[in-house]
Design a protein around this motif. Structure first.
Motif, PDB file in Angstrom:
ATOM      1  N   SER A 214      10.072  89.788  66.833  1.00  0.00           N
ATOM      2  CA  SER A 214       9.020  89.842  67.839  1.00  0.00           C
ATOM      3  C   SER A 214       9.237  91.059  68.725  1.00  0.00           C
ATOM      4  O   SER A 214      10.171  91.836  68.526  1.00  0.00           O
ATOM      5  CB  SER A 214       9.011  88.559  68.680  1.00  0.00           C
ATOM      6  OG  SER A 214      10.230  88.456  69.420  1.00  0.00           O
ATOM      7  N   GLY A 215       8.393  91.195  69.742  1.00  0.00           N
ATOM      8  CA  GLY A 215       8.525  92.290  70.687  1.00  0.00           C
ATOM      9  C   GLY A 215       7.524  93.394  70.427  1.00  0.00           C
ATOM     10  O   GLY A 215       6.832  93.430  69.402  1.00  0.00           O
ATOM     11  N   ASP A 216       7.450  94.333  71.380  1.00  0.00           N
ATOM     12  CA  ASP A 216       6.468  95.413  71.315  1.00  0.00           C
ATOM     13  C   ASP A 216       7.069  96.737  70.884  1.00  0.00           C
ATOM     14  O   ASP A 216       6.389  97.762  70.888  1.00  0.00           O
ATOM     15  CB  ASP A 216       5.808  95.606  72.687  1.00  0.00           C
ATOM     16  CG  ASP A 216       5.011  94.385  73.102  1.00  0.00           C
ATOM     17  OD1 ASP A 216       4.498  93.688  72.198  1.00  0.00           O
ATOM     18  OD2 ASP A 216       4.917  94.119  74.314  1.00  0.00           O
ATOM     19  N   GLY A 217       8.348  96.756  70.525  1.00  0.00           N
ATOM     20  CA  GLY A 217       8.984  97.987  70.088  1.00  0.00           C
ATOM     21  C   GLY A 217       8.764  98.246  68.618  1.00  0.00           C
ATOM     22  O   GLY A 217       7.961  97.583  67.943  1.00  0.00           O
ATOM     23  N   ALA A 218       9.489  99.241  68.113  1.00  0.00           N
ATOM     24  CA  ALA A 218       9.358  99.642  66.721  1.00  0.00           C
ATOM     25  C   ALA A 218      10.677  99.428  65.989  1.00  0.00           C
ATOM     26  O   ALA A 218      11.760  99.557  66.560  1.00  0.00           O
ATOM     27  CB  ALA A 218       8.936 101.108  66.627  1.00  0.00           C
ATOM     28  N   LEU A 219      10.560  99.118  64.693  1.00  0.00           N
ATOM     29  CA  LEU A 219      11.725  98.917  63.845  1.00  0.00           C
ATOM     30  C   LEU A 219      11.482  99.618  62.515  1.00  0.00           C
ATOM     31  O   LEU A 219      10.458  99.357  61.855  1.00  0.00           O
ATOM     32  CB  LEU A 219      11.986  97.431  63.614  1.00  0.00           C
ATOM     33  CG  LEU A 219      13.103  97.079  62.618  1.00  0.00           C
ATOM     34  CD1 LEU A 219      14.454  97.556  63.124  1.00  0.00           C
ATOM     35  CD2 LEU A 219      13.122  95.573  62.343  1.00  0.00           C
ATOM     36  N   THR A 220      12.397 100.490  62.133  1.00  0.00           N
ATOM     37  CA  THR A 220      12.336 101.160  60.838  1.00  0.00           C
ATOM     38  C   THR A 220      13.542 100.734  60.017  1.00  0.00           C
ATOM     39  O   THR A 220      14.685 100.872  60.464  1.00  0.00           O
ATOM     40  CB  THR A 220      12.323 102.689  61.002  1.00  0.00           C
ATOM     41  OG1 THR A 220      11.166 103.083  61.742  1.00  0.00           O
ATOM     42  CG2 THR A 220      12.292 103.378  59.642  1.00  0.00           C
ATOM     43  N   VAL A 221      13.291 100.213  58.832  1.00  0.00           N
ATOM     44  CA  VAL A 221      14.349  99.689  57.979  1.00  0.00           C
ATOM     45  C   VAL A 221      14.298 100.414  56.638  1.00  0.00           C
ATOM     46  O   VAL A 221      13.247 100.471  55.995  1.00  0.00           O
ATOM     47  CB  VAL A 221      14.195  98.170  57.762  1.00  0.00           C
ATOM     48  CG1 VAL A 221      15.286  97.652  56.828  1.00  0.00           C
ATOM     49  CG2 VAL A 221      14.223  97.424  59.085  1.00  0.00           C
ATOM     50  N   ALA A 230      15.143  90.593  54.569  1.00  0.00           N
ATOM     51  CA  ALA A 230      15.145  89.380  53.755  1.00  0.00           C
ATOM     52  C   ALA A 230      15.755  88.226  54.521  1.00  0.00           C
ATOM     53  O   ALA A 230      16.751  88.388  55.225  1.00  0.00           O
ATOM     54  CB  ALA A 230      15.920  89.601  52.457  1.00  0.00           C
ATOM     55  N   SER A 231      15.133  87.037  54.370  1.00  0.00           N
ATOM     56  CA  SER A 231      15.678  85.795  54.906  1.00  0.00           C
ATOM     57  C   SER A 231      15.797  84.791  53.773  1.00  0.00           C
ATOM     58  O   SER A 231      14.840  84.603  53.009  1.00  0.00           O
ATOM     59  CB  SER A 231      14.783  85.229  56.009  1.00  0.00           C
ATOM     60  OG  SER A 231      15.183  83.913  56.352  1.00  0.00           O
ATOM     61  N   LYS A 232      16.957  84.148  53.669  1.00  0.00           N
ATOM     62  CA  LYS A 232      17.138  83.096  52.671  1.00  0.00           C
ATOM     63  C   LYS A 232      16.408  81.829  53.056  1.00  0.00           C
ATOM     64  O   LYS A 232      16.227  80.938  52.220  1.00  0.00           O
ATOM     65  CB  LYS A 232      18.629  82.803  52.486  1.00  0.00           C
ATOM     66  CG  LYS A 232      19.414  83.900  51.818  1.00  0.00           C
ATOM     67  CD  LYS A 232      19.009  84.057  50.346  1.00  0.00           C
ATOM     68  CE  LYS A 232      19.351  82.849  49.502  1.00  0.00           C
ATOM     69  NZ  LYS A 232      20.812  82.671  49.318  1.00  0.00           N
ATOM     70  N   ASP A 233      16.000  81.718  54.331  1.00  0.00           N
ATOM     71  CA  ASP A 233      15.181  80.593  54.780  1.00  0.00           C
ATOM     72  C   ASP A 233      13.771  81.113  55.058  1.00  0.00           C
ATOM     73  O   ASP A 233      13.154  81.702  54.187  1.00  0.00           O
ATOM     74  CB  ASP A 233      15.805  79.933  56.006  1.00  0.00           C
ATOM     75  CG  ASP A 233      17.025  79.094  55.644  1.00  0.00           C
ATOM     76  OD1 ASP A 233      17.180  78.749  54.469  1.00  0.00           O
ATOM     77  OD2 ASP A 233      17.820  78.783  56.548  1.00  0.00           O
ATOM     78  N   GLY A 234      13.260  80.903  56.263  1.00  0.00           N
ATOM     79  CA  GLY A 234      11.929  81.370  56.591  1.00  0.00           C
ATOM     80  C   GLY A 234      11.972  82.647  57.405  1.00  0.00           C
ATOM     81  O   GLY A 234      12.961  82.950  58.078  1.00  0.00           O
ATOM     82  N   LEU A 235      10.880  83.407  57.364  1.00  0.00           N
ATOM     83  CA  LEU A 235      10.778  84.657  58.113  1.00  0.00           C
ATOM     84  C   LEU A 235       9.436  84.695  58.821  1.00  0.00           C
ATOM     85  O   LEU A 235       8.382  84.528  58.181  1.00  0.00           O
ATOM     86  CB  LEU A 235      10.918  85.850  57.173  1.00  0.00           C
ATOM     87  CG  LEU A 235      10.686  87.244  57.765  1.00  0.00           C
ATOM     88  CD1 LEU A 235      11.617  87.520  58.925  1.00  0.00           C
ATOM     89  CD2 LEU A 235      10.848  88.308  56.679  1.00  0.00           C
ATOM     90  N   VAL A 236       9.456  84.884  60.145  1.00  0.00           N
ATOM     91  CA  VAL A 236       8.254  85.001  60.952  1.00  0.00           C
ATOM     92  C   VAL A 236       8.247  86.379  61.605  1.00  0.00           C
ATOM     93  O   VAL A 236       9.232  86.775  62.241  1.00  0.00           O
ATOM     94  CB  VAL A 236       8.173  83.910  62.045  1.00  0.00           C
ATOM     95  CG1 VAL A 236       6.962  84.140  62.947  1.00  0.00           C
ATOM     96  CG2 VAL A 236       8.108  82.523  61.406  1.00  0.00           C
ATOM     97  N   ILE A 237       7.150  87.102  61.449  1.00  0.00           N
ATOM     98  CA  ILE A 237       6.941  88.354  62.181  1.00  0.00           C
ATOM     99  C   ILE A 237       5.849  88.079  63.203  1.00  0.00           C
ATOM    100  O   ILE A 237       4.681  87.896  62.840  1.00  0.00           O
ATOM    101  CB  ILE A 237       6.569  89.503  61.245  1.00  0.00           C
ATOM    102  CG1 ILE A 237       7.717  89.778  60.261  1.00  0.00           C
ATOM    103  CG2 ILE A 237       6.238  90.765  62.048  1.00  0.00           C
ATOM    104  CD1 ILE A 237       7.413  90.845  59.239  1.00  0.00           C
ATOM    105  N   ALA A 238       6.256  87.996  64.467  1.00  0.00           N
ATOM    106  CA  ALA A 238       5.312  87.665  65.527  1.00  0.00           C
ATOM    107  C   ALA A 238       4.596  88.895  66.053  1.00  0.00           C
ATOM    108  O   ALA A 238       3.428  88.817  66.465  1.00  0.00           O
ATOM    109  CB  ALA A 238       6.044  86.957  66.678  1.00  0.00           C
ATOM    110  N   SER A 239       5.279  90.028  66.072  1.00  0.00           N
ATOM    111  CA  SER A 239       4.692  91.262  66.588  1.00  0.00           C
ATOM    112  C   SER A 239       5.656  92.399  66.306  1.00  0.00           C
ATOM    113  O   SER A 239       6.742  92.204  65.759  1.00  0.00           O
ATOM    114  CB  SER A 239       4.413  91.152  68.093  1.00  0.00           C
ATOM    115  OG  SER A 239       5.603  90.859  68.814  1.00  0.00           O
ATOM    116  N   GLY A 240       5.263  93.591  66.724  1.00  0.00           N
ATOM    117  CA  GLY A 240       6.115  94.754  66.541  1.00  0.00           C
ATOM    118  C   GLY A 240       5.508  95.747  65.580  1.00  0.00           C
ATOM    119  O   GLY A 240       4.584  95.433  64.822  1.00  0.00           O
TER     120      GLY A 240
END
Length: 628
Positions: A214-221, A230-240
């Protein structure tokens, strides 16, 4: 003027963007909001069919930009996984500070263990990370039954032997991208595992627990080894604003991948967005509520083991190198793929896929949205059923436009171009042929079966449908029922295909049907229909653009139509075609008020009177079958 039904069409029902095959979906105005500052993903290109007939047949694309949405903070739907609400500003002041400095880490808290350039978080709580690690790692490994929150406040972490961030164990983890910051994660091309039998972590940002971003910043992977996130369980992208480059899959949540909002750009040699739990029927799904999403993938653009559910957003997807790159029996390279179902409630989609643009092993439902689809195979394919309730769908390139065992069109505006069949009812089993075809096998001129007992149907209850097909325009290996809507077909020129081709029955009780094509296998709707039909076969093929005009003898116009391709047959059915009337057929002449799809309204200047035809039966056929 048009009589009764035809006069009601005017500019309202037919003068529609997709039916004209020359306009792109309207682009919402740019807001200049926080998410617009991210990457190239903030502009999504929409592929549009050219306005010229030659370009339409070839599926030549043009592009028009779509700006990111104004609302960057969506509220999760009831179907979304439950997650801890983020409170990053409040937590930041109280969070444990972890300072990254080249090859060292500083943290003054019992919940953080530091070993050179590796920090292990062993307690739940909030942690703020800032600075850079040239070769280091952040590990989360806690038995606490409470979440861990990592606030990335401008970090750059590289690792030469593994994953920069590795969640080994936690109740759940939330990564918050601090407002106004850029954060970068880069993993190794080769991982060194303590145990050679291990194969995890296998992503630059890897979690064995439920993960939220989450959050309003940026992420480069950058995932040089395998996946990006990757998540072995669940993955939520709320924002960003999230950019991922990966040698395999871009963003993967095993149990589920939920995108609530954000600006997301993925370049992946494998699949772009993925959920791949094969063991539970209620997992392995992808849900997208909003956002601006651009995916370029060597494999599938969006791939879910079970379901894909989309309620909004803007999408640009290129898979497998695009629609010009179809490889027979090659790896899956579909635009959006679901192992069970796809449900699309709304959104703007530009998909250019080497394989199917939309594909489900069971069903596809489209309730609304704007779609521009180019496919090296089928544009929209579901093994069992497709339902289109509304939306604007433009298929600029396909082998077959829309294909399933059962297709129901209740509304919407559809314009499609196909190198084979336009809309096709196809199925693997042979349990539902159920047709009786007096006088010969179904599919030939004048051969109209009278019964059908199967369950494979093309239902047309509404909508505006334009088909430009090299193969059959409407092809049903079962039956067809039409109760409303407008269907215009510019069909094949070869005599081994027809504008209409059905094995069972074609019962029409409402709507406007105009179908031009070759005459070798021409069919009209069935005599069991309740709305009359007329099938004209001309002595020789007529050039593309030749006007055909039908009018009641000495009276009102029924049809003025210019097929876009050479043709020798024409099928016409309308509520205005009445048994007992005599129809005059004109060839040539001129008309100055085009509607759409080759139809005209207004004043017609007569050409040659080809003949007068009394409408006596439910199906009136004129002209013979051409020699092959």
């Amino acid at each position: 003027m048009f009589k009764r039904f035809a006069s009601s069409l005017s500019a309202g029902a037919l003068a529609l963007a997709l039916i004209t095959a020359c306009q792109s979906p309207a682009a919402p105005a740019s807001t200049g909001g926080a998410l617009a500052t991210s990457t190239a993903a903030s502009t999504v290109a929409v592929v549009s069919e050219s306005s010229t007939p030659a370009a339409a047949a070839a599926g030549s694309p043009t592009v028009a930009p779509i700006a990111p949405p104004a609302d960057a903070q969506a509220t999760p739907t009831e179907s979304s996984p439950t997650r801890q609400a983020a409170s990053a500003p409040a937590d930041a002041a109280a969070a444990v500070q972890i300072a990254l400095a080249g090859n060292s880490i500083t943290a003054d808290d019992a919940g953080v263990t530091v070993d050179g350039s590796r920090a292990t978080i062993t307690a739940a709580g909030s942690y703020t990370l800032s600075g850079a690690l040239a070769d280091g790692q952040i590990v989360v490994d806690t038995q606490d039954q409470a979440p861990v929150r990592l606030i990335l406040n401008g970090v750059e972490i590289a690792n030469s032997t593994g994953a920069p961030i590795h969640v080994a164990n936690a109740e759940s983890v939330e990564i918050v991208l601090a407002s106004g910051t850029a954060n970068i994660l880069t993993d190794a091309a080769t991982y060194l595992f303590p145990d050679p039998a291990e194969d995890e972590p296998n992503a630059a940002l890897f979690s064995k627990a439920d993960l939220t971003i989450s959050g309003d910043g940026a992420l480069t992977v950058t995932g040089n080894y395998n996946d990006g996130i990757a998540s072995k369980d669940g993955l939520v992208i709320a924002s960003g604003a999230i950019t991922v480059n990966a040698v395999d899959d871009g963003i993967r949540g095993k149990d589920y991948l939920v995108i609530e909002n954000g600006v997301i750009a993925v370049q992946a040699q494998g699949d772009g967005l993925k959920a791949d739990n094969e063991e539970a029927a209620d997992k392995g799904y992808i849900e997208i509520q909003d956002g601006v999403i651009a995916v370029t993938a060597g494999g599938d653009g969006i791939a879910a083991e079970t379901d894909v559910r989309i309620s909004g957003g803007q999408f640009e997807i290129v898979s497998g190198g695009g629609s010009a790159n179809y490889i027979e029996d090659g790896p899956s390279a579909k635009g959006i793929k679901a192992g069970v179902s796809i449900v699309i409630e709304d959104g703007v989609f530009a998909v250019d896929a080497a394989d199917d643009a939309l594909h489900a092993n069971d069903s596809i439902t489209i309730d609304a949205g704007s779609f521009t689809l180019a496919s090296g195979d089928d544009a929209i394919h579901a093994d069992t059923a497709i339902t289109i309730n509304d939306g604007q769908i433009e298929i600029t390139r396909s082998t077959e436009g829309i294909e399933s065992g059962l297709i129901t069109i209740n509304g919407g505006d559809i314009a499609l171009t196909s190198s084979d069949d336009g809309i096709n009812i196809s199925f693997d089993d042979d349990t539902a042929t159920g047709a009786a075809a007096p006088g010969g096998m179904p599919g030939g001129f004048g051969q109209n079966p009278t019964t059908y007992t199967g369950d494979h149907y093309l239902y047309i209850h509404g909508g505006n449908i334009l088909v430009i097909a090299d193969g059959d325009g409407l092809d049903s290996n079962g039956a067809i029922e039409m109760t409303g809507g407008v269907v215009v077909i510019h069909g094949p020129t070869r005599n081994d295909n027809g504008a209409l081709d059905y094995d069972g029955t074609f019962n029409i009780s409402g709507g406007l049907l105009v179908a031009a094509g070759s005459a070798g296998m021409a069919q009209a709707p069935s005599p069991s229909s309740s709305q009359p039909s007329l099938l004209l076969n001309f002595p020789s093929p007529l050039a593309a653009g030749t006007l055909i005009h039908l009018q009641i003898e000495g009276g009102d116009s029924l049809l003025t139509f210019a097929p876009r391709r050479m043709f020798q047959s024409l099928v016409f059915s309308s509520p205005d075609l009445i048994q007992g009337d005599t129809i005059e057929v004109y060839v040539g002449g001129s008309a100055a008020e085009p509607l759409a799809g080759g139809l005209y309204q207004g004043t017609y200047t007569p050409g040659e009177l080809a003949g007068s035809i009394p409408i006596v039966d439910m199906v009136t056929m004129v002209g013979g079958r051409p020699r092959r």
